[in-house]
Design a protein around this motif. Structure first.
Motif, PDB file in Angstrom:
ATOM      1  N   LEU A   1       0.739  -1.140  -0.134  1.00 31.91           N
ATOM      2  CA  LEU A   1       0.424  -0.138  -0.336  1.00 31.91           C
ATOM      3  C   LEU A   1       0.837   1.119  -0.526  1.00 31.91           C
ATOM      4  O   LEU A   1       2.064   0.581   0.520  1.00 31.91           O
ATOM      5  N   ASP A   2       0.539   2.144  -0.656  1.00 27.93           N
ATOM      6  CA  ASP A   2       0.954   3.399  -0.715  1.00 27.93           C
ATOM      7  C   ASP A   2       0.885   4.201   0.317  1.00 27.93           C
ATOM      8  O   ASP A   2       1.735   4.849   0.793  1.00 27.93           O
ATOM      9  N   LEU A   3      -0.055   3.981   1.310  1.00 22.10           N
ATOM     10  CA  LEU A   3      -1.263   4.807   2.365  1.00 22.10           C
ATOM     11  C   LEU A   3      -2.037   3.703   2.685  1.00 22.10           C
ATOM     12  O   LEU A   3      -2.469   2.752   2.370  1.00 22.10           O
ATOM     13  N   ILE A   4      -2.160   4.638   4.718  1.00 19.07           N
ATOM     14  CA  ILE A   4      -3.275   3.460   5.183  1.00 19.07           C
ATOM     15  C   ILE A   4      -4.030   4.176   5.921  1.00 19.07           C
ATOM     16  O   ILE A   4      -2.988   5.363   6.582  1.00 19.07           O
ATOM     17  N   HIS A   5      -5.309   4.223   5.991  1.00 18.81           N
ATOM     18  CA  HIS A   5      -5.723   5.898   6.632  1.00 18.81           C
ATOM     19  C   HIS A   5      -6.968   5.043   7.580  1.00 18.81           C
ATOM     20  O   HIS A   5      -7.282   3.903   7.739  1.00 18.81           O
ATOM     21  N   TYR A   6      -6.377   5.159   9.011  1.00 18.52           N
ATOM     22  CA  TYR A   6      -7.060   5.015  10.492  1.00 18.52           C
ATOM     23  C   TYR A   6      -7.812   5.797  10.272  1.00 18.52           C
ATOM     24  O   TYR A   6      -7.286   6.873  11.044  1.00 18.52           O
TER      25      TYR A   6
ATOM     26  N   PRO B   1       3.580   4.573   5.358  1.00 17.78           N
ATOM     27  CA  PRO B   1       3.213   5.650   5.829  1.00 17.78           C
ATOM     28  C   PRO B   1       1.371   5.269   6.688  1.00 17.78           C
ATOM     29  O   PRO B   1       0.573   5.073   5.167  1.00 17.78           O
ATOM     30  N   CYS B   2       0.877   6.175   7.251  1.00 21.71           N
ATOM     31  CA  CYS B   2      -0.018   6.106   7.575  1.00 21.71           C
ATOM     32  C   CYS B   2      -1.182   7.889   7.709  1.00 21.71           C
ATOM     33  O   CYS B   2      -0.023   8.311   8.152  1.00 21.71           O
ATOM     34  N   VAL B   3      -2.421   7.849   7.652  1.00 25.51           N
ATOM     35  CA  VAL B   3      -2.902   9.145   8.257  1.00 25.51           C
ATOM     36  C   VAL B   3      -3.924   8.524   9.272  1.00 25.51           C
ATOM     37  O   VAL B   3      -4.666   6.836   9.479  1.00 25.51           O
ATOM     38  N   LEU B   4      -4.302   9.114   9.899  1.00 21.70           N
ATOM     39  CA  LEU B   4      -5.442   8.635  11.449  1.00 21.70           C
ATOM     40  C   LEU B   4      -5.825  10.626  11.879  1.00 21.70           C
ATOM     41  O   LEU B   4      -6.017  11.537  11.747  1.00 21.70           O
ATOM     42  N   SER B   5      -7.813   9.808  11.652  1.00 18.00           N
ATOM     43  CA  SER B   5      -8.266  10.322  12.567  1.00 18.00           C
ATOM     44  C   SER B   5      -8.487  10.250  13.663  1.00 18.00           C
ATOM     45  O   SER B   5      -8.738   9.265  14.135  1.00 18.00           O
ATOM     46  N   PHE B   6      -8.961  11.185  14.248  1.00 22.58           N
ATOM     47  CA  PHE B   6      -8.436  11.303  15.589  1.00 22.58           C
ATOM     48  C   PHE B   6      -9.665  12.131  16.461  1.00 22.58           C
ATOM     49  O   PHE B   6     -10.005  13.157  15.646  1.00 22.58           O
ATOM     50  N   TRP B   7     -10.463  10.964  16.579  1.00 20.38           N
ATOM     51  CA  TRP B   7     -12.275  11.264  17.723  1.00 20.38           C
ATOM     52  C   TRP B   7     -12.153  12.138  19.056  1.00 20.38           C
ATOM     53  O   TRP B   7     -12.785  13.595  18.279  1.00 20.38           O
ATOM     54  N   ASP B   8     -11.519  12.197  20.086  1.00 20.15           N
ATOM     55  CA  ASP B   8     -11.314  13.014  21.319  1.00 20.15           C
ATOM     56  C   ASP B   8     -10.440  12.436  22.129  1.00 20.15           C
ATOM     57  O   ASP B   8     -10.515  10.897  21.925  1.00 20.15           O
ATOM     58  N   MET B   9     -10.121  13.038  22.772  1.00 17.30           N
ATOM     59  CA  MET B   9      -9.603  12.577  23.680  1.00 17.30           C
ATOM     60  C   MET B   9     -10.162  12.942  25.585  1.00 17.30           C
ATOM     61  O   MET B   9      -9.911  13.486  26.482  1.00 17.30           O
TER      62      MET B   9
ATOM     63  N   LEU C   1     -10.171  14.806   1.372  1.00 18.99           N
ATOM     64  CA  LEU C   1      -9.454  13.846   2.272  1.00 18.99           C
ATOM     65  C   LEU C   1      -7.960  13.259   1.261  1.00 18.99           C
ATOM     66  O   LEU C   1      -6.970  12.627   1.339  1.00 18.99           O
ATOM     67  N   VAL C   2      -8.726  13.246  -0.472  1.00 19.56           N
ATOM     68  CA  VAL C   2      -7.670  12.612  -1.100  1.00 19.56           C
ATOM     69  C   VAL C   2      -6.066  13.235  -1.618  1.00 19.56           C
ATOM     70  O   VAL C   2      -4.907  12.722  -1.122  1.00 19.56           O
ATOM     71  N   GLY C   3      -6.467  14.782  -0.611  1.00 30.34           N
ATOM     72  CA  GLY C   3      -5.503  15.436  -1.688  1.00 30.34           C
ATOM     73  C   GLY C   3      -4.070  15.479   0.128  1.00 30.34           C
ATOM     74  O   GLY C   3      -3.436  15.604  -0.540  1.00 30.34           O
ATOM     75  N   ILE C   4      -4.970  15.076   1.112  1.00 27.58           N
ATOM     76  CA  ILE C   4      -4.220  14.811   2.099  1.00 27.58           C
ATOM     77  C   ILE C   4      -3.593  13.093   1.987  1.00 27.58           C
ATOM     78  O   ILE C   4      -2.170  13.098   2.341  1.00 27.58           O
TER      79      ILE C   4
ATOM     80  N   VAL D   1       1.120  13.159   1.852  1.00 25.85           N
ATOM     81  CA  VAL D   1       1.537  12.500   2.406  1.00 25.85           C
ATOM     82  C   VAL D   1       2.240  10.797   1.496  1.00 25.85           C
ATOM     83  O   VAL D   1       3.400  10.299   1.697  1.00 25.85           O
ATOM     84  N   VAL D   2       1.263  10.419   0.329  1.00 27.30           N
ATOM     85  CA  VAL D   2       2.197   9.519  -0.422  1.00 27.30           C
ATOM     86  C   VAL D   2       3.596   9.819  -0.642  1.00 27.30           C
ATOM     87  O   VAL D   2       4.498   9.904  -1.393  1.00 27.30           O
ATOM     88  N   ASN D   3       3.242  11.459  -1.391  1.00 24.17           N
ATOM     89  CA  ASN D   3       4.436  12.037  -2.474  1.00 24.17           C
ATOM     90  C   ASN D   3       5.392  12.533  -0.918  1.00 24.17           C
ATOM     91  O   ASN D   3       6.885  12.491  -1.881  1.00 24.17           O
ATOM     92  N   ARG D   4       5.595  12.674   0.011  1.00 27.41           N
ATOM     93  CA  ARG D   4       6.299  12.992   1.023  1.00 27.41           C
ATOM     94  C   ARG D   4       7.105  10.922   1.288  1.00 27.41           C
ATOM     95  O   ARG D   4       7.964  11.527   1.372  1.00 27.41           O
ATOM     96  N   ALA D   5       5.994  10.655   1.206  1.00 26.52           N
ATOM     97  CA  ALA D   5       7.230   9.224   1.767  1.00 26.52           C
ATOM     98  C   ALA D   5       7.437   8.664   0.502  1.00 26.52           C
ATOM     99  O   ALA D   5       8.850   8.297   1.012  1.00 26.52           O
ATOM    100  N   LEU D   6       7.580   8.874  -0.714  1.00 26.40           N
ATOM    101  CA  LEU D   6       7.785   8.607  -1.752  1.00 26.40           C
ATOM    102  C   LEU D   6       9.491   9.665  -1.381  1.00 26.40           C
ATOM    103  O   LEU D   6      10.833   8.893  -2.553  1.00 26.40           O
ATOM    104  N   LYS D   7      10.166  10.782  -0.944  1.00 22.90           N
ATOM    105  CA  LYS D   7      10.947  11.341  -0.976  1.00 22.90           C
ATOM    106  C   LYS D   7      11.757  10.368  -0.041  1.00 22.90           C
ATOM    107  O   LYS D   7      12.673  10.603   0.438  1.00 22.90           O
ATOM    108  N   HIS D   8      10.575  10.202   1.296  1.00 23.67           N
ATOM    109  CA  HIS D   8      11.279   9.530   2.543  1.00 23.67           C
ATOM    110  C   HIS D   8      10.644   8.038   2.648  1.00 23.67           C
ATOM    111  O   HIS D   8      10.313   8.132   3.444  1.00 23.67           O
TER     112      HIS D   8
END
Length: 476
Positions: free
Chosen positions: A108-113, A126-134, A386-389, A393-400
């Motif tokens: 996968l290029d990225l995983i969204h949690y 690499p992952c993106v996180l939806s964070f709801w509350d603390m 969402l797709v823009g994010i 992230v995928v472009n950053r991951a390709l550089k790193h």
């Protein structure tokens, strides 16, 4: 892009609003983005819960396993021989390491949690996180010690692990910055979306639901699992205040109680002496929700803490007027489309219910304002964000690049050999045979200058004879 969506353990009726969000998210991605490939990661055996509709060709479901499926004895022996021949560690076949290996092997290029937590934290993708509350940071008294420990071990580490964090509200973004020290540049506020199927229903559908659940013509609706922060106790007290001050209260219809939930709102109703005025429907099917909202005279929402508040948007979409708590993110989400009250005051809750219940003009105003807010929660506007994010992230991951690094052994720094005795080992500690395996291993380690240092153990007197069941001299 090849994007993974973590939906492991996501079953409606088990996890509350987060499971609903995951379901809506997958549907919206399938309906609004045909350019990317989406791999929905589900728990073993849960694929059937996603078979309620047809899915486009760019969406597929991949089950993940807690324990590796059994293979034949010949295959297992060949695997062990291969790993030993290559002098590599045998990979885990169960638990978090095995789960991480399955995810990383998907390419996968990225995983969204979408569930606030990255699991397992050892993934390399690499992952993106939806964070709801603390909520635990503000109301720790609502949690057991075990629950607090679990959140401490997963919430902040998940935020730190994620390449980018999606907050559903500006309030949640503020809490991330305030309590976790998350950089504002790492957080993007994107609200929960509402599907077009969730809208006000006609009279026939309302009549069907009234008949199905034996509902009165007039009722107040509250869809929430009876967790302490949902404030059911004060709501029951408010009904008692209403009865004492204004006469018989309206019927309170509850829904949203999860399966195997230990909390029970009916007990709170009995304690307040209002059990005859409360009906608990439990967890209801999603297809009944629009009619339940549409038929309600109003929705009351006395929650003490919300990172978003999905029922607020659902009620606005169905033309249901809202009386809600003036707390946390609720004023932000409703934005003038709710009559706000003090959630800590049963008297204030009772007065708010009475005002909205008996003022048709006020209800019409709240309904109209609610409709005006819906553009903010349209998936057609949310998905491009969402797709823009994902793309950033995928472009950053390709550089790193970070993949496949865990299997490589790091280069150890060159260190001088330790002086004799410092490691507590020497070639003559064990045997006088200079060609023994032990002696050769010690020389090989010192020759490679691997920085393994063991402390010198202090000299201790031998134990008395018989201490271990045999004379000490026999083991010298």
């Amino acid at each position: 892009m090849r994007i993974g969506i973590a939906a492991m353990g996501s079953v409606l009726g088990n996890g509350g609003g987060l499971d609903i969000y995951t379901r809506y998210l997958v549907e919206a991605l399938a309906d609004n983005d045909s350019d990317s490939s989406y791999v929905i990661l589900v728990s073993q055996g849960s694929q059937k819960t996603w078979s309620y509709r047809s899915w486009p060709s760019n969406v597929r479901f991949v089950p993940l396993y807690d324990i590796e499926p059994r293979r034949s004895a010949l295959v297992r022996a060949a695997q062990r021989l291969l790993w030993r021949t290559l002098a590599l560690l045998v990979p885990a076949h169960h638990g978090d390491p095995y789960l991480a290996r399955q995810i990383d092997s998907l390419g996968l290029d990225l995983i969204h949690y979408p569930h606030t937590v990255v699991h397992p934290l050892s993934i390399r993708t690499p992952c993106v996180l939806s964070f709801w509350d603390m909520q635990q940071e503000y109301y720790p008294q609502f949690f057991t010690d075990a629950e607090l420990a679990a959140r401490a071990n997963t919430y902040m580490p998940s935020v730190e692990k994620a390449w980018h964090v999606i907050a559903p509200s500006a309030y949640t973004q503020h809490t991330l910055i305030e309590r976790y020290g998350t950089p504002a540049s790492k957080i993007t506020v994107i609200p929960h979306g509402i599907p077009k199927t969730l809208q006000r229903t006609g009279a026939d559908e309302m009549s069907r639901v009234r008949t199905k659940y034996n509902l009165p013509d007039e009722y107040v609706y509250y869809p929430a699992n009876p967790w302490p922060h949902k404030n059911h106790a004060r709501l029951m007290a408010a009904l008692r205040v209403y009865q004492d001050r204004y006469g018989p209260p309206p019927k309170l219809i509850l829904s949203g109680r999860l399966r195997h939930e230990r909390w029970d709102a009916k007990i709170l109703a009995v304690a307040a002496g209002m059990e005859d005025h409360v009906i608990d429907l439990g967890f209801v099917p999603l297809e009944d929700l629009p009619a339940l909202y549409s038929a309600a005279t109003l929705m009351v929402f006395p929650s003490l803490f919300e990172g978003f508040g999905i029922p607020l948007v659902e009620a606005m979409a169905c033309g249901c007027p809202i009386a809600a708590a003036d707390a946390t993110t609720i004023p932000e989400i409703t934005n003038g489309a709710a009559f706000l009250f003090d959630p800590f005051s049963p008297e204030n809750i009772a007065e708010a219910i009475r005002l909205v219940l008996h003022d048709q003009e006020l209800r019409n105003t709240l309904i109209e304002r609610g409709y005006q807010q819906l553009k903010r929660f349209d998936w057609e506007a949310i998905i491009p964000q969402l797709v823009g994010i994902y793309e950033r992230v995928v472009n950053r991951a390709l550089k790193h690049p970070v993949r496949n690094l865990a299997m490589r052994c790091p280069t150890l720094p060159e260190l001088p050999p330790p002086p004799p005795g410092e490691t507590g080992l020497s070639a003559t500690n064990f045997t006088n045979d200079t060609n023994s395996k032990t002696t050769r291993a010690i020389r090989a380690i010192r020759g490679k200058r691997v920085p393994i240092r063991c402390p010198t153990l202090p000299e201790l007197p031998p134990p008395p004879p018989g201490k271990f069941g045999w004379p000490f001299d026999t083991v010298r």
